[in-house]
Design an enzyme around this catalytic site. Structure first.
Site, PDB file in Angstrom:
ATOM      1  N   ILE A   1       0.844  -1.206   0.000  1.00 29.16           N
ATOM      2  CA  ILE A   1       0.000   0.000   0.000  1.00 29.16           C
ATOM      3  C   ILE A   1       0.875   1.251   0.000  1.00 29.16           C
ATOM      4  O   ILE A   1       0.597   2.228  -0.706  1.00 29.16           O
ATOM      5  CB  ILE A   1      -0.927  -0.015   1.242  1.00 29.16           C
ATOM      6  CG1 ILE A   1      -1.926  -1.176   1.150  1.00 29.16           C
ATOM      7  CG2 ILE A   1      -1.648   1.306   1.402  1.00 29.16           C
ATOM      8  CD1 ILE A   1      -2.737  -1.413   2.428  1.00 29.16           C
TER       9      ILE A   1
ATOM     10  N   GLY B   1       3.841  -0.974   8.862  1.00 33.99           N
ATOM     11  CA  GLY B   1       3.133  -1.811   9.833  1.00 33.99           C
ATOM     12  C   GLY B   1       3.459  -3.273   9.622  1.00 33.99           C
ATOM     13  O   GLY B   1       3.867  -3.683   8.530  1.00 33.99           O
TER      14      GLY B   1
ATOM     15  N   TYR C   1      -2.086  -6.638  17.107  1.00 39.34           N
ATOM     16  CA  TYR C   1      -2.299  -5.771  15.935  1.00 39.34           C
ATOM     17  C   TYR C   1      -3.524  -4.862  16.137  1.00 39.34           C
ATOM     18  O   TYR C   1      -3.455  -3.642  15.901  1.00 39.34           O
ATOM     19  CB  TYR C   1      -2.474  -6.660  14.706  1.00 39.34           C
ATOM     20  CG  TYR C   1      -2.631  -5.935  13.387  1.00 39.34           C
ATOM     21  CD1 TYR C   1      -1.508  -5.482  12.686  1.00 39.34           C
ATOM     22  CD2 TYR C   1      -3.881  -5.726  12.821  1.00 39.34           C
ATOM     23  CE1 TYR C   1      -1.645  -4.842  11.457  1.00 39.34           C
ATOM     24  CE2 TYR C   1      -4.024  -5.090  11.600  1.00 39.34           C
ATOM     25  CZ  TYR C   1      -2.904  -4.647  10.918  1.00 39.34           C
ATOM     26  OH  TYR C   1      -3.051  -4.010   9.705  1.00 39.34           O
TER      27      TYR C   1
ATOM     28  N   PRO D   1      -8.062   0.640   6.128  1.00 34.49           N
ATOM     29  CA  PRO D   1      -8.319  -0.239   4.986  1.00 34.49           C
ATOM     30  C   PRO D   1      -8.915  -1.568   5.449  1.00 34.49           C
ATOM     31  O   PRO D   1      -8.601  -2.059   6.530  1.00 34.49           O
ATOM     32  CB  PRO D   1      -6.920  -0.478   4.385  1.00 34.49           C
ATOM     33  CG  PRO D   1      -6.004   0.505   5.042  1.00 34.49           C
ATOM     34  CD  PRO D   1      -6.623   0.802   6.375  1.00 34.49           C
TER      35      PRO D   1
ATOM     36  N   TYR E   1      -9.495  -5.522   3.539  1.00 32.84           N
ATOM     37  CA  TYR E   1      -8.502  -6.419   2.930  1.00 32.84           C
ATOM     38  C   TYR E   1      -8.113  -5.910   1.548  1.00 32.84           C
ATOM     39  O   TYR E   1      -8.958  -5.730   0.684  1.00 32.84           O
ATOM     40  CB  TYR E   1      -9.047  -7.844   2.858  1.00 32.84           C
ATOM     41  CG  TYR E   1      -9.005  -8.507   4.212  1.00 32.84           C
ATOM     42  CD1 TYR E   1      -7.899  -9.271   4.595  1.00 32.84           C
ATOM     43  CD2 TYR E   1     -10.034  -8.338   5.131  1.00 32.84           C
ATOM     44  CE1 TYR E   1      -7.836  -9.842   5.853  1.00 32.84           C
ATOM     45  CE2 TYR E   1      -9.981  -8.903   6.397  1.00 32.84           C
ATOM     46  CZ  TYR E   1      -8.879  -9.666   6.750  1.00 32.84           C
ATOM     47  OH  TYR E   1      -8.814 -10.216   7.992  1.00 32.84           O
TER      48      TYR E   1
HETATM   49  N1  LIG Z   1      -2.683  -5.258   3.232  1.00 32.78           N
HETATM   50  C1  LIG Z   1      -3.839  -5.121   3.842  1.00 32.78           C
HETATM   51  O1  LIG Z   1      -4.835  -5.786   3.500  1.00 32.78           O
HETATM   52  C2  LIG Z   1      -3.980  -4.123   4.981  1.00 32.78           C
HETATM   53  C3  LIG Z   1      -5.238  -3.977   5.563  1.00 32.78           C
HETATM   54  C4  LIG Z   1      -5.400  -3.037   6.583  1.00 32.78           C
HETATM   55  C5  LIG Z   1      -4.331  -2.268   7.009  1.00 32.78           C
HETATM   56  N2  LIG Z   1      -3.113  -2.436   6.441  1.00 32.78           N
HETATM   57  C6  LIG Z   1      -2.004  -1.592   6.925  1.00 32.78           C
HETATM   58  O2  LIG Z   1      -1.440  -0.900   5.838  1.00 32.78           O
HETATM   59  C7  LIG Z   1      -0.059  -0.690   6.056  1.00 32.78           C
HETATM   60  C8  LIG Z   1       0.732  -1.232   4.882  1.00 32.78           C
HETATM   61  O3  LIG Z   1       0.459  -2.638   4.757  1.00 32.78           O
HETATM   62  P1  LIG Z   1       1.005  -3.514   3.521  1.00 32.78           P
HETATM   63  O4  LIG Z   1       0.146  -4.696   3.420  1.00 32.78           O
HETATM   64  O5  LIG Z   1       1.224  -2.634   2.353  1.00 32.78           O
HETATM   65  O6  LIG Z   1       2.417  -3.973   4.146  1.00 32.78           O
HETATM   66  P2  LIG Z   1       3.684  -4.616   3.419  1.00 32.78           P
HETATM   67  O7  LIG Z   1       3.426  -4.901   1.985  1.00 32.78           O
HETATM   68  O8  LIG Z   1       4.138  -5.720   4.319  1.00 32.78           O
HETATM   69  O9  LIG Z   1       4.771  -3.426   3.475  1.00 32.78           O
HETATM   70  C9  LIG Z   1       5.150  -2.920   4.717  1.00 32.78           C
HETATM   71  C10 LIG Z   1       6.129  -1.776   4.541  1.00 32.78           C
HETATM   72  O10 LIG Z   1       6.469  -1.303   5.850  1.00 32.78           O
HETATM   73  C11 LIG Z   1       7.871  -1.394   6.038  1.00 32.78           C
HETATM   74  N3  LIG Z   1       8.165  -1.687   7.448  1.00 32.78           N
HETATM   75  C12 LIG Z   1       7.765  -2.757   8.182  1.00 32.78           C
HETATM   76  N4  LIG Z   1       8.262  -2.658   9.439  1.00 32.78           N
HETATM   77  C13 LIG Z   1       8.995  -1.519   9.496  1.00 32.78           C
HETATM   78  C14 LIG Z   1       9.784  -0.882  10.485  1.00 32.78           C
HETATM   79  N5  LIG Z   1       9.916  -1.393  11.719  1.00 32.78           N
HETATM   80  N6  LIG Z   1      10.421   0.282  10.174  1.00 32.78           N
HETATM   81  C15 LIG Z   1      10.290   0.823   8.940  1.00 32.78           C
HETATM   82  N7  LIG Z   1       9.556   0.268   7.945  1.00 32.78           N
HETATM   83  C16 LIG Z   1       8.924  -0.883   8.220  1.00 32.78           C
HETATM   84  C17 LIG Z   1       8.326  -2.493   5.092  1.00 32.78           C
HETATM   85  O11 LIG Z   1       9.726  -2.382   4.827  1.00 32.78           O
HETATM   86  P3  LIG Z   1      10.536  -3.631   4.149  1.00 32.78           P
HETATM   87  O12 LIG Z   1      10.160  -3.595   2.687  1.00 32.78           O
HETATM   88  O13 LIG Z   1      11.961  -3.305   4.385  1.00 32.78           O
HETATM   89  O14 LIG Z   1      10.069  -4.873   4.843  1.00 32.78           O
HETATM   90  C18 LIG Z   1       7.439  -2.205   3.894  1.00 32.78           C
HETATM   91  O15 LIG Z   1       7.963  -1.118   3.133  1.00 32.78           O
HETATM   92  C19 LIG Z   1       0.269  -1.377   7.384  1.00 32.78           C
HETATM   93  O16 LIG Z   1       0.263  -0.432   8.427  1.00 32.78           O
HETATM   94  C20 LIG Z   1      -0.861  -2.369   7.545  1.00 32.78           C
HETATM   95  O17 LIG Z   1      -1.092  -2.678   8.897  1.00 32.78           O
HETATM   96  C21 LIG Z   1      -2.907  -3.357   5.440  1.00 32.78           C
END
Ligand SMILES: NC(=O)c1ccc[n+]([C@@H]2O[C@H](COP(=O)([O-])OP(=O)(O)OC[C@H]3O[C@@H](n4cnc5c(N)ncnc54)[C@H](OP(=O)(O)O)[C@@H]3O)[C@@H](O)[C@H]2O)c1
Length: 240
Positions: A14, A84, A147, A177, A179
């Site tokens: 995202i 996250g 979480y 968001p 899923y």
């Molecule tokens: N995907 C969903 O369905 C969904 C739904 C609801 C909410 N969200 C929220 O949306 C956000 C993004 O989710 P996503 O699914 O896009 O996640 P993702 O694809 O796993 O990407 C996570 C990003 O955060 C970075 N990150 C993780 N831990 C970190 C830390 N300690 N310090 C700095 N950077 C860090 C990662 O860096 P690296 O690349 O180096 O690992 C990556 O760039 C999150 O907050 C998640 O909780 C997601």
């Protein structure tokens, strides 16, 4: 002059979509990541957006990283706290380490990201703070006590920041968001994914761009009177 935006976790999923959308709207964007150097390098190669590596769970690293971004690009006008993680387990099996890792990244990480930027926003009389929370912070979720606690906590942060920043031209809002079709969700077995989709009245997963466009709106001047609010973007899976 272009406004400056910082997107934590802005190199993948995202966050990558948010970085690209803000760039397309004319912002100068800096994206951070934690450790996946290959993904970050590929992202920079494709987009030209510079990436910075630090752990949002560490205050000193965040402070130093933000100082570097501001030295490179200028004062940050828009901060998107998106980084996250999940460390899922049913509560009776959840370890203190799983609890702490998620608290450090998803909750303390928001403090560490916004706190060093906040005084400059107050001085300049403008700022946009946007925190990516989650549907599971609104409704709770089996296996996600850690979480859900952080994502509900993120809503408390923006509601309070909104009241502190309003008189200084700063808004703070959250997006929850549902899923979204990121690598993480697409990696779950198709059967499980079908079950998830069956629970979404829209009949599909969300796209990262659908979250990115919410961010772009909240960052814009059009959203100047929206402060302390939560946008649910979940295809009617959970209606607050
Ligand atoms: N995907 C969903 O369905 C969904 C739904 C609801 C909410 N969200 C929220 O949306 C956000 C993004 O989710 P996503 O699914 O896009 O996640 P993702 O694809 O796993 O990407 C996570 C990003 O955060 C970075 N990150 C993780 N831990 C970190 C830390 N300690 N310090 C700095 N950077 C860090 C990662 O860096 P690296 O690349 O180096 O690992 C990556 O760039 C999150 O907050 C998640 O909780 C997601």
């Amino acid at each position: 002059m272009a406004r400056i935006a910082l997107v934590t976790g802005g190199s993948r999923g995202i966050g990558a979509s948010i970085s690209k959308t803000l760039q397309a709207q004319g912002y100068a964007v800096a994206a951070t990541y934690a450790g996946n150097d290959d993904a970050a390098a590929k992202f920079t190669e494709e987009t030209g957006i510079k990436t910075y590596k630090w752990n949002v769970g560490d205050y000193e690293s965040s402070q130093a990283g933000i100082a570097q971004v501001e030295a490179d690009l200028g004062p940050i006008d828009v901060v998107v706290a998106n980084a996250g993680i999940t460390r899922d387990a049913p509560f009776h099996k959840m370890t203190p380490e799983q609890w702490q890792q998620v608290i450090d990244t998803n909750l303390t990480g928001v403090f560490n990201t916004v706190h060093p930027i906040w005084p400059g926003m107050r001085e300049r009389g403008f700022g946009r703070v946007i925190v990516i929370s989650s549907i599971n912070g609104q409704k709770g979720q089996f296996g996600q006590v850690n979480y859900a606690a952080t994502k509900a906590g993120d809503l408390g942060i923006v509601k309070s920041l909104a009241q502190e920043g309003a008189a200084k031209g700063i808004t703070a809002n959250a997006i929850c968001p549902g899923y979204i079709a990121t690598e993480m969700v697409m990696a779950v077995p198709e059967k499980v994914r079908e079950k998830i989709i069956a629970g979404i009245p829209a009949g599909r997963l969300g796209e990262p761009e659908e979250i990115a466009r919410c961010v772009a709106f909240l960052a814009s001047d059009d959203a100047s009177f929206i402060n302390g609010s939560t946008i649910s973007a979940n295809g009617a899976q959970f209606v607050v």
